[in-house]
Motif scaffolding. Sequence first.
Motif, short mmCIF file in Angstrom:
data_model
loop_
_atom_site.label_atom_id
_atom_site.label_comp_id
_atom_site.label_asym_id
_atom_site.label_seq_id
_atom_site.Cartn_x
_atom_site.Cartn_y
_atom_site.Cartn_z
N GLY A 71 1.16 -0.95 0.06
CA GLY A 71 -0.32 0.19 0.00
C GLY A 71 1.13 1.13 0.02
O GLY A 71 0.71 2.33 -0.78
N THR A 72 1.95 1.42 0.69
CA THR A 72 2.79 2.78 0.72
C THR A 72 3.28 3.28 -0.48
O THR A 72 3.17 4.06 -0.75
N HIS A 100 -3.71 8.11 4.81
CA HIS A 100 -3.10 7.17 5.71
C HIS A 100 -1.33 8.24 5.94
O HIS A 100 -1.47 9.11 4.59
N ASP A 176 -6.93 5.56 -2.35
CA ASP A 176 -6.36 4.69 -1.31
C ASP A 176 -7.10 3.63 -1.19
O ASP A 176 -8.19 4.27 -0.29
N GLN A 179 -8.05 0.20 2.96
CA GLN A 179 -9.41 -0.73 3.65
C GLN A 179 -10.26 -1.45 2.94
O GLN A 179 -11.04 -2.20 3.81
N SER A 199 -3.66 -3.19 -0.56
CA SER A 199 -2.13 -4.36 -0.51
C SER A 199 -3.08 -5.83 0.18
O SER A 199 -3.90 -5.90 1.03
N HIS A 201 -1.67 -8.15 2.13
CA HIS A 201 -1.63 -8.57 3.77
C HIS A 201 -2.90 -7.43 4.20
O HIS A 201 -3.58 -7.71 5.47
N LYS A 202 -4.11 -6.60 3.46
CA LYS A 202 -4.94 -6.49 4.39
C LYS A 202 -5.90 -7.02 4.20
O LYS A 202 -7.67 -6.76 4.73
C1 LIG Z 1 -2.28 -0.24 5.85
C2 LIG Z 1 -2.54 0.87 5.10
C3 LIG Z 1 -1.87 0.92 4.15
C4 LIG Z 1 0.00 0.84 4.00
O1 LIG Z 1 -0.01 -0.10 3.25
P1 LIG Z 1 0.79 -1.37 3.32
O2 LIG Z 1 0.95 -2.60 2.53
O3 LIG Z 1 1.44 -2.00 4.64
O4 LIG Z 1 2.21 -0.82 3.00
C5 LIG Z 1 -1.96 2.05 3.52
N1 LIG Z 1 -3.32 3.00 2.92
C6 LIG Z 1 -4.36 2.47 4.13
C7 LIG Z 1 -5.60 3.22 3.98
C8 LIG Z 1 -3.61 1.56 5.22
O5 LIG Z 1 -4.70 1.38 6.03
#
Ligand SMILES: *Cc1c(COP(=O)(O)O)cnc(C)c1O
Length: 383
Positions: A71-72, A100, A176, A179, A199, A201-202
Amino acid sequence: MKKVYLDYAATSPCELEVVEEMRDYWDRIFGNPSSMHSWGEAAQNALQESRAKVAWLIGAKPEEIVFTSGGTESNNTAIKSVAWAYSYKGNHIISSAIEHPSVLESLKFLEKTGFKVTLLEVDRFGRIDTKELEKSIGPHTILISVMHANNEIGTIEPIEEVAAIARKRGIVLHTDAVQTIGHIPLDVKDLGIDLLSSSAHKFYGPKGIGFFYIKKGTKMEPLIHGGGQEKGRRSSTENIPSIVGLRKALEISIGSIQKEIQKISSLRDRLKEEIRKNIPQVSFNGHPEHILPNSLSFSVKNIDGEALAMRLNMEGIACSTGSACSSEKGLPSYTLQAIGLKGELLRGAIRFSLGRQNNSEDIEYCAKVLKKEIEELRRISPL
Ligand SMILES: *Cc1c(COP(=O)(O)O)cnc(C)c1O
C-alpha cells in the motif's frame, strides 16, 4: 489464556490456502519472468494469469494493474508519478486531512519541490464535503487523492461523487482502497477513479505485496527505474510467489464477500451493543452508515486508551489506539483530532477491527473483559 485478535485493520493472517498456492513458486516455478527459456515462461504465465484475474476481480483490464511492494509504495507511486507527469499542466493537489501517512508524507515531500497541497477538512463523522472540494479546485489542480475508507474510524468517503467532480473538471483522481478491497464490493469503473492503491496483507494475503490500478490513458512517471518490468511503470524482478498469493487471497475474499460482510458486521454490531449497554460514558467514532463492516472505534471517558489497550493485551485481546502507524510515535491521532475529538475523548480512544477468524465467543469474551478493565481503570486512576 484465550486470545482474541481484533486488529485486522493493522494486518490480517495469511490464509492457509494462500500459503499453499504460493508454495510451488519458491523453488519449482522459480524462473525470472523476463527470461526467454521455459523456466522464465512458466513464471511469466503465472504472472499473466494473476494479473488477468486481479484485473477481472475489480473491473479493470490486465494492463491497468501494476504490482508493487504494498500500500505504501502504491500510494507513493500514484501521487508522485501523477504529480510529475502532469506538472506541465499545474502544481496543485487536493487531498484530505485523514489520509494514511504514506499519502500525507508523499504530499509533504512534493510541497518541498514546489507543489501546492490543499487538505480538505472532514466532518465529525470523518467525511469530506464535496462542496468544499469543488471550491478548492483551481486552474492549476492536477490531482485529487481521497481515501476510499479510513483505517482508524472506518468511514467510507463519497468517492463516486468526488469522481463525478474530478471528471467534469478533467482532474486525475486517486483513491487509497487498502481498507476496502476484498472487504466491500468494489469496481473501478463504478467508482470512476483513475488510480487506486491496494495491499494484500489487509485481505488475508502476504505482506510486502500490493498493486495499483491505473486507468488506461492516465500519464505517469515511474518512481522506480530499472529493467522496465510492469511496462516500465515499476522495475524490479516480479515477486511471483507473493503475486500468486495476492491473487489467491483476493479471489477468496471477493468470492465470499457478502457472507463475510454479513457475519463480520453482525459480530461488530453485537460488540457495539454490549459496550453501549454495559459501559457508561462511551461515544462511538466514525459514520453511522457509511462505515466498513469490521470497524468499531470509540472513546471511553475518564480513562487512558493506551492503558486500556495494555490491559486488554494482558487479557489476550489485540486492539489499537488510533492507528498502528501513529501510535508508534506516541502522538495523538490526527484522524481523531480531525473529527473534532479532544481531551478525554481523544485520550480514551480505542479501535477494534474485526475479521474472518472472529466468532461470537470472541465477542462475548471481549465485552466482558472490556467492562471489567474499564471499571478497574476508572476506579484506580480516575482522570
Ligand atoms: C495499511 C494501509 C496502508 C499501507 O499499506 P502497506 O501495505 O502496509 O504499506 C495504506 N493505506 C491504508 C488506508 C492502510 O490501511
